[in-house]
Design a protein around this motif. Structure first.
Motif, PDB file in Angstrom:
ATOM      1  N   GLU A 212       0.844  -1.205   0.000  1.00 57.49           N
ATOM      2  CA  GLU A 212       0.000   0.000   0.000  1.00 57.49           C
ATOM      3  C   GLU A 212       0.878   1.253   0.000  1.00 57.49           C
ATOM      4  O   GLU A 212       0.555   2.237  -0.669  1.00 57.49           O
ATOM      5  CB  GLU A 212      -0.901   0.022   1.230  1.00 57.49           C
ATOM      6  CG  GLU A 212      -2.011  -1.008   1.213  1.00 57.49           C
ATOM      7  CD  GLU A 212      -2.765  -0.991   2.537  1.00 57.49           C
ATOM      8  OE1 GLU A 212      -3.718  -0.198   2.643  1.00 57.49           O
ATOM      9  OE2 GLU A 212      -2.375  -1.752   3.450  1.00 57.49           O
ATOM     10  N   LEU A 213       1.973   1.196   0.759  1.00 57.40           N
ATOM     11  CA  LEU A 213       2.893   2.324   0.800  1.00 57.40           C
ATOM     12  C   LEU A 213       3.468   2.588  -0.588  1.00 57.40           C
ATOM     13  O   LEU A 213       3.515   3.733  -1.043  1.00 57.40           O
ATOM     14  CB  LEU A 213       4.016   2.052   1.813  1.00 57.40           C
ATOM     15  CG  LEU A 213       5.111   3.111   1.922  1.00 57.40           C
ATOM     16  CD1 LEU A 213       4.551   4.481   2.245  1.00 57.40           C
ATOM     17  CD2 LEU A 213       6.146   2.684   2.961  1.00 57.40           C
ATOM     18  N   LYS A 214       3.853   1.544  -1.280  1.00 65.33           N
ATOM     19  CA  LYS A 214       4.362   1.708  -2.647  1.00 65.33           C
ATOM     20  C   LYS A 214       3.302   2.321  -3.556  1.00 65.33           C
ATOM     21  O   LYS A 214       3.603   3.201  -4.365  1.00 65.33           O
ATOM     22  CB  LYS A 214       4.823   0.362  -3.214  1.00 65.33           C
ATOM     23  CG  LYS A 214       6.119  -0.140  -2.632  1.00 65.33           C
ATOM     24  CD  LYS A 214       6.500  -1.467  -3.276  1.00 65.33           C
ATOM     25  CE  LYS A 214       7.764  -2.037  -2.710  1.00 65.33           C
ATOM     26  NZ  LYS A 214       8.106  -3.344  -3.307  1.00 65.33           N
ATOM     27  N   ARG A 215       2.059   1.872  -3.410  1.00 62.02           N
ATOM     28  CA  ARG A 215       0.970   2.428  -4.239  1.00 62.02           C
ATOM     29  C   ARG A 215       0.735   3.903  -3.915  1.00 62.02           C
ATOM     30  O   ARG A 215       0.489   4.708  -4.826  1.00 62.02           O
ATOM     31  CB  ARG A 215      -0.302   1.615  -4.051  1.00 62.02           C
ATOM     32  CG  ARG A 215      -0.293   0.291  -4.808  1.00 62.02           C
ATOM     33  CD  ARG A 215      -1.672  -0.357  -4.880  1.00 62.02           C
ATOM     34  NE  ARG A 215      -2.158  -0.790  -3.585  1.00 62.02           N
ATOM     35  CZ  ARG A 215      -1.877  -1.956  -2.999  1.00 62.02           C
ATOM     36  NH1 ARG A 215      -1.094  -2.824  -3.619  1.00 62.02           N
ATOM     37  NH2 ARG A 215      -2.371  -2.263  -1.822  1.00 62.02           N
ATOM     38  N   LEU A 216       0.805   4.252  -2.625  1.00 66.67           N
ATOM     39  CA  LEU A 216       0.645   5.654  -2.213  1.00 66.67           C
ATOM     40  C   LEU A 216       1.703   6.532  -2.869  1.00 66.67           C
ATOM     41  O   LEU A 216       1.397   7.607  -3.383  1.00 66.67           O
ATOM     42  CB  LEU A 216       0.830   5.768  -0.696  1.00 66.67           C
ATOM     43  CG  LEU A 216      -0.375   5.835   0.192  1.00 66.67           C
ATOM     44  CD1 LEU A 216       0.051   5.879   1.652  1.00 66.67           C
ATOM     45  CD2 LEU A 216      -1.237   7.015  -0.139  1.00 66.67           C
ATOM     46  N   ILE A 217       2.933   6.071  -2.834  1.00 70.02           N
ATOM     47  CA  ILE A 217       4.037   6.826  -3.423  1.00 70.02           C
ATOM     48  C   ILE A 217       3.888   6.889  -4.944  1.00 70.02           C
ATOM     49  O   ILE A 217       4.033   7.956  -5.546  1.00 70.02           O
ATOM     50  CB  ILE A 217       5.393   6.221  -3.006  1.00 70.02           C
ATOM     51  CG1 ILE A 217       5.606   6.392  -1.496  1.00 70.02           C
ATOM     52  CG2 ILE A 217       6.539   6.847  -3.800  1.00 70.02           C
ATOM     53  CD1 ILE A 217       6.762   5.589  -0.926  1.00 70.02           C
ATOM     54  N   ALA A 218       3.574   5.763  -5.555  1.00 71.95           N
ATOM     55  CA  ALA A 218       3.428   5.715  -7.018  1.00 71.95           C
ATOM     56  C   ALA A 218       2.315   6.635  -7.510  1.00 71.95           C
ATOM     57  O   ALA A 218       2.395   7.173  -8.621  1.00 71.95           O
ATOM     58  CB  ALA A 218       3.171   4.276  -7.469  1.00 71.95           C
ATOM     59  N   ALA A 219       1.299   6.847  -6.700  1.00 71.24           N
ATOM     60  CA  ALA A 219       0.170   7.702  -7.083  1.00 71.24           C
ATOM     61  C   ALA A 219       0.449   9.189  -6.839  1.00 71.24           C
ATOM     62  O   ALA A 219      -0.355  10.036  -7.232  1.00 71.24           O
ATOM     63  CB  ALA A 219      -1.078   7.280  -6.312  1.00 71.24           C
ATOM     64  N   ASP A 220       1.567   9.501  -6.228  1.00 70.09           N
ATOM     65  CA  ASP A 220       1.912  10.886  -5.900  1.00 70.09           C
ATOM     66  C   ASP A 220       2.894  11.408  -6.946  1.00 70.09           C
ATOM     67  O   ASP A 220       4.077  11.059  -6.942  1.00 70.09           O
ATOM     68  CB  ASP A 220       2.522  10.928  -4.492  1.00 70.09           C
ATOM     69  CG  ASP A 220       2.766  12.340  -3.994  1.00 70.09           C
ATOM     70  OD1 ASP A 220       3.296  13.178  -4.769  1.00 70.09           O
ATOM     71  OD2 ASP A 220       2.457  12.602  -2.816  1.00 70.09           O
ATOM     72  N   ASP A 221       2.403  12.241  -7.848  1.00 67.76           N
ATOM     73  CA  ASP A 221       3.235  12.750  -8.948  1.00 67.76           C
ATOM     74  C   ASP A 221       4.471  13.496  -8.444  1.00 67.76           C
ATOM     75  O   ASP A 221       5.547  13.369  -9.028  1.00 67.76           O
ATOM     76  CB  ASP A 221       2.423  13.667  -9.866  1.00 67.76           C
ATOM     77  CG  ASP A 221       1.364  12.911 -10.648  1.00 67.76           C
ATOM     78  OD1 ASP A 221       1.479  11.674 -10.787  1.00 67.76           O
ATOM     79  OD2 ASP A 221       0.406  13.561 -11.124  1.00 67.76           O
ATOM     80  N   TRP A 222       4.314  14.281  -7.380  1.00 64.48           N
ATOM     81  CA  TRP A 222       5.448  15.036  -6.839  1.00 64.48           C
ATOM     82  C   TRP A 222       6.527  14.075  -6.333  1.00 64.48           C
ATOM     83  O   TRP A 222       7.703  14.236  -6.656  1.00 64.48           O
ATOM     84  CB  TRP A 222       4.983  15.972  -5.718  1.00 64.48           C
ATOM     85  CG  TRP A 222       6.119  16.709  -5.079  1.00 64.48           C
ATOM     86  CD1 TRP A 222       6.773  17.806  -5.574  1.00 64.48           C
ATOM     87  CD2 TRP A 222       6.753  16.382  -3.826  1.00 64.48           C
ATOM     88  NE1 TRP A 222       7.779  18.176  -4.701  1.00 64.48           N
ATOM     89  CE2 TRP A 222       7.778  17.331  -3.619  1.00 64.48           C
ATOM     90  CE3 TRP A 222       6.542  15.397  -2.882  1.00 64.48           C
ATOM     91  CZ2 TRP A 222       8.589  17.308  -2.487  1.00 64.48           C
ATOM     92  CZ3 TRP A 222       7.350  15.375  -1.749  1.00 64.48           C
ATOM     93  CH2 TRP A 222       8.357  16.325  -1.565  1.00 64.48           C
ATOM     94  N   MET A 223       6.137  13.067  -5.561  1.00 60.10           N
ATOM     95  CA  MET A 223       7.109  12.101  -5.042  1.00 60.10           C
ATOM     96  C   MET A 223       7.799  11.352  -6.177  1.00 60.10           C
ATOM     97  O   MET A 223       9.019  11.165  -6.152  1.00 60.10           O
ATOM     98  CB  MET A 223       6.439  11.117  -4.077  1.00 60.10           C
ATOM     99  CG  MET A 223       5.993  11.745  -2.770  1.00 60.10           C
ATOM    100  SD  MET A 223       5.295  10.551  -1.609  1.00 60.10           S
ATOM    101  CE  MET A 223       6.810  10.018  -0.769  1.00 60.10           C
ATOM    102  N   MET A 224       7.028  10.934  -7.156  1.00 56.69           N
ATOM    103  CA  MET A 224       7.621  10.205  -8.278  1.00 56.69           C
ATOM    104  C   MET A 224       8.572  11.093  -9.068  1.00 56.69           C
ATOM    105  O   MET A 224       9.601  10.629  -9.565  1.00 56.69           O
ATOM    106  CB  MET A 224       6.520   9.630  -9.179  1.00 56.69           C
ATOM    107  CG  MET A 224       5.728   8.505  -8.519  1.00 56.69           C
ATOM    108  SD  MET A 224       6.755   7.121  -7.946  1.00 56.69           S
ATOM    109  CE  MET A 224       7.297   6.446  -9.524  1.00 56.69           C
TER     110      MET A 224
END
Length: 187
Positions: free
Chosen positions: A8-20
């Motif tokens: 879930e943490l990976k999905r949260l990060i992957a869905a965050d354009d700024w973080m990516m």
């Protein structure tokens, strides 16, 4: 607060354009054993757990790597400048874990993950990186504390350790409970 699992943490990060965008930029430098860590991941998780609509601003974006050969601080500053060329408005902070044991008064670290393991708080002792479009998480003490909103010292900073005062000072100075009221802080 509800706990978040690693996937879930990976999905949260992957869905965050700024973080990516940050992770993609760091990947361009191809630093050895590099990770974006600490508040970059921690604040995202705590914002989600506290159902915040907007990102809590970061004092810096911690990028770490491990290079025994080029262990001078000057190289870190050069890498910060390279990152600023890509994203000039971000507060980059680059540290080579091959030299940070001197700053932290400990035995030499063997890798970046060993450096992360020596961060003061368990929820801060986490890193993420992007390699060939795949997210990897480094959490030497697990993610349970982070995803449950529990702030506790890593083994190196436990009560019986001479470093415990460093942990206590950080917790007092950071005042995380002002931004994230549901945190459980272990003193």
């Amino acid at each position: 607060m509800q706990s978040i699992k690693t996937e879930e943490l990976k999905r949260l990060i992957a869905a965050d354009d700024w973080m990516m965008g940050i992770l993609t930029t760091v990947e361009k430098l191809q630093l050895p054993d590099s990770w974006v860590c600490a508040g970059f991941v921690r604040s995202k998780v705590w914002d989600v757990l506290h159902e915040k609509k907007y990102r809590t601003p970061l004092a810096d974006i911690d990028v770490i790597y491990f290079d025994k050969v080029n262990a001078l601080e000057d190289y870190e500053k050069q890498y910060e400048q390279e990152l600023k060329k890509y994203l000039p408005d971000e507060p980059w902070s680059v540290k080579n874990q091959a030299r940070m044991h001197v700053v932290n008064n400990s035995e030499p670290y063997q890798s970046s993950i060993d450096g992360i393991a020596h961060f003061p708080e368990i929820p801060t002792a986490i890193g993420v990186r992007l390699i060939n479009e795949k997210l990897e998480i480094a959490a030497p003490h697990g993610i349970q504390h982070l995803t449950s909103g529990i702030v506790a010292p890593t083994p190196y900073f436990q009560k019986e350790s001479p470093m415990h005062e460093v942990y206590l000072n950080r917790v007092r100075n950071k005042q995380w409970e002002l931004s994230w009221s549901k945190l459980q802080i272990v003193y």
